[in-house]
Design an enzyme around this catalytic site. Structure first.
Site, PDB file in Angstrom:
ATOM      1  N   ASP A  16     -47.184 -55.433  24.489  1.00 48.53           N
ATOM      2  CA  ASP A  16     -46.299 -55.121  23.371  1.00 48.53           C
ATOM      3  C   ASP A  16     -46.068 -53.615  23.351  1.00 48.53           C
ATOM      4  O   ASP A  16     -47.016 -52.839  23.182  1.00 48.53           O
ATOM      5  CB  ASP A  16     -46.946 -55.588  22.059  1.00 48.53           C
ATOM      6  CG  ASP A  16     -45.987 -55.537  20.879  1.00 48.53           C
ATOM      7  OD1 ASP A  16     -44.784 -55.298  21.107  1.00 48.53           O
ATOM      8  OD2 ASP A  16     -46.435 -55.732  19.738  1.00 48.53           O
ATOM      9  N   ASP A 112     -39.170 -55.833  24.044  1.00 51.93           N
ATOM     10  CA  ASP A 112     -40.358 -54.978  24.052  1.00 51.93           C
ATOM     11  C   ASP A 112     -41.691 -55.715  24.141  1.00 51.93           C
ATOM     12  O   ASP A 112     -42.746 -55.097  23.974  1.00 51.93           O
ATOM     13  CB  ASP A 112     -40.359 -54.080  22.815  1.00 51.93           C
ATOM     14  CG  ASP A 112     -40.414 -54.871  21.511  1.00 51.93           C
ATOM     15  OD1 ASP A 112     -40.128 -56.078  21.536  1.00 51.93           O
ATOM     16  OD2 ASP A 112     -40.749 -54.271  20.474  1.00 51.93           O
ATOM     17  N   GLU A 113     -41.674 -57.013  24.389  1.00 48.70           N
ATOM     18  CA  GLU A 113     -42.959 -57.703  24.542  1.00 48.70           C
ATOM     19  C   GLU A 113     -42.810 -58.912  25.455  1.00 48.70           C
ATOM     20  O   GLU A 113     -41.732 -59.490  25.590  1.00 48.70           O
ATOM     21  CB  GLU A 113     -43.530 -58.131  23.190  1.00 48.70           C
ATOM     22  CG  GLU A 113     -42.694 -59.125  22.426  1.00 48.70           C
ATOM     23  CD  GLU A 113     -43.391 -59.620  21.163  1.00 48.70           C
ATOM     24  OE1 GLU A 113     -44.610 -59.869  21.203  1.00 48.70           O
ATOM     25  OE2 GLU A 113     -42.690 -59.770  20.141  1.00 48.70           O
TER      26      GLU A 113
END
Length: 368
Positions: A16, A112-113
């Site tokens: 993350d 983003d993860e």
């Protein structure tokens, strides 16, 4: 660990990125570094919504999905910038290239993860902890950004673990520690437990995983429906969901929150045209055609409705998207309405071509 003897022990990493949008902005623009930065809608006019806040801004209580006006009240000297999604997507692609050095089993959840299954890693490193550290180091050295990682035997625990030592953290929850970890976890940390469900649980005297564990599966299902069965298994560390590199796309859409309320049909149609063009471009990009078109409307008083129409045939045509949503809009009381948000979603897709990969990057509220 109870009832988990038959489970396959995987090596799962959840990566993350730390305050991703804000960190990219601070990396690219030195004047933002060390300052409370808010990426999202600007607070002028009626204001927008916070997409991401830097850690300097979070110290003042600013959080994602908060209104920009409220963020400004919490931190009057905060800097506000609009998102640059092209830049974030470019960085996201580079992050995924780093992931692919170690495994092809990558399940992006957003820009983003992502989950990574490194049970059998490409470089034969063997240690998921070492792989997670190498990924973090590569992101820092090559992209000048930081990421947090959670490492465990399943997706649920790995995701929770990645949030424990943010920013720039790495947390490992081994097989022998999973159940005790879940027992100590506050119910708010369980995936899918929002404010309403958490309130209901607390009224029943359920505050931690250990409290949840006292209930039978039947009692959990009776109180929380299908989610109850999920909680029953998760609190015992049982999560056999696989990392899915190519998740099936169920819908494709876009929406926009306006700086000022729309009050006339002409301006509503103009905004619908912009949104329809965005959806049309995405459908073409991913070679998708859908049969159901849904219009989302949020009024100035935050009341929200959706209206849908299923067509005889699947489509990706701009003209059909726009005419259908105009008709759906006309069926509502637009003459006496003040509209703050419009959105268009297409679903019920034709089967995707065999060699085509579905989109995995997050479709944001701010894309328009």
């Amino acid at each position: 660990m109870a009832d988990t003897g038959k489970q396959v022990k995987r090596k799962i990493i959840h990566i993350d990125m730390d305050a991703f949008y804000a960190s990219v902005e601070q990396r690219d623009f030195p004047e933002y570094r060390g300052k409370p930065l808010v990426v999202g809608g600007l607070p002028e006019g009626r204001g927008g919504v916070v997409a991401t806040a830097s850690y300097e801004a979070r110290k003042f209580g600013i959080r994602s999905a908060m209104s920009s006006k409220q963020a400004l009240q919490l931190c009057p000297h905060a800097l506000f910038v609009r998102p640059r999604f092209a830049a974030y997507k470019e960085v996201s692609q580079k992050i995924r290239e780093i992931f692919s050095r170690y495994t092809d089993l990558i399940e992006p959840l957003s820009l983003d993860e992502a989950y990574l299954d490194v049970s059998n890693d490409k470089l034969n490193i063997g240690s998921a902890i070492e792989i997670a550290q190498q990924i973090k180091d590569a992101i820092k050295n090559e992209l000048n950004l930081t990421a947090s990682a959670g490492v465990s035997v399943n997706k649920f625990v790995a995701k929770i673990a990645s949030d424990i030592k943010k920013p720039d953290g790495l947390t490992f929850i081994g097989p022998s520690s999973v159940e005790s970890f879940m027992e100590s976890l506050p119910i708010e940390k369980f995936y899918g437990v929002g404010k309403v469900t958490a309130g209901k649980m607390k009224k029943l005297g359920l505050f931690t995983g250990a409290d949840l564990k006292k209930l039978t599966e039947e009692e959990m299902t009776r109180s929380f429906g299908k989610a109850g069965a999920f909680y029953y298994r998760i609190v015992r560390g049982m999560d056999d969901r696989e990392v899915q590199p190519h998740r099936e796309t169920k819908s494709m859409g876009a929406e926009d929150t306006f700086a000022y309320d729309l009050t006339g049909q002409e301006e509503m149609h103009a905004e619908l045209a912009k949104i329809a063009k965005t959806v049309h471009d995405r459908l073409l990009k991913y070679q998708l055609k859908g049969r159901t078109i849904t219009l989302k409307i949020k009024y100035s008083d935050f009341r929200q409705i959706t209206r849908s129409q299923s067509l005889p045939n699947c489509t990706d045509e701009m003209e059909i998207l726009l005419s259908t949503t105009k008709n759906l809009l006309a069926a509502t009381d637009i003459e006496n309405s003040r509209i703050r948000l419009l959105g268009i979603t297409v679903s019920n897709f034709l089967p995707m071509p065999v060699n085509n990969k579905p989109p995995t990057d997050q479709l944001s509220l701010f894309d328009i």
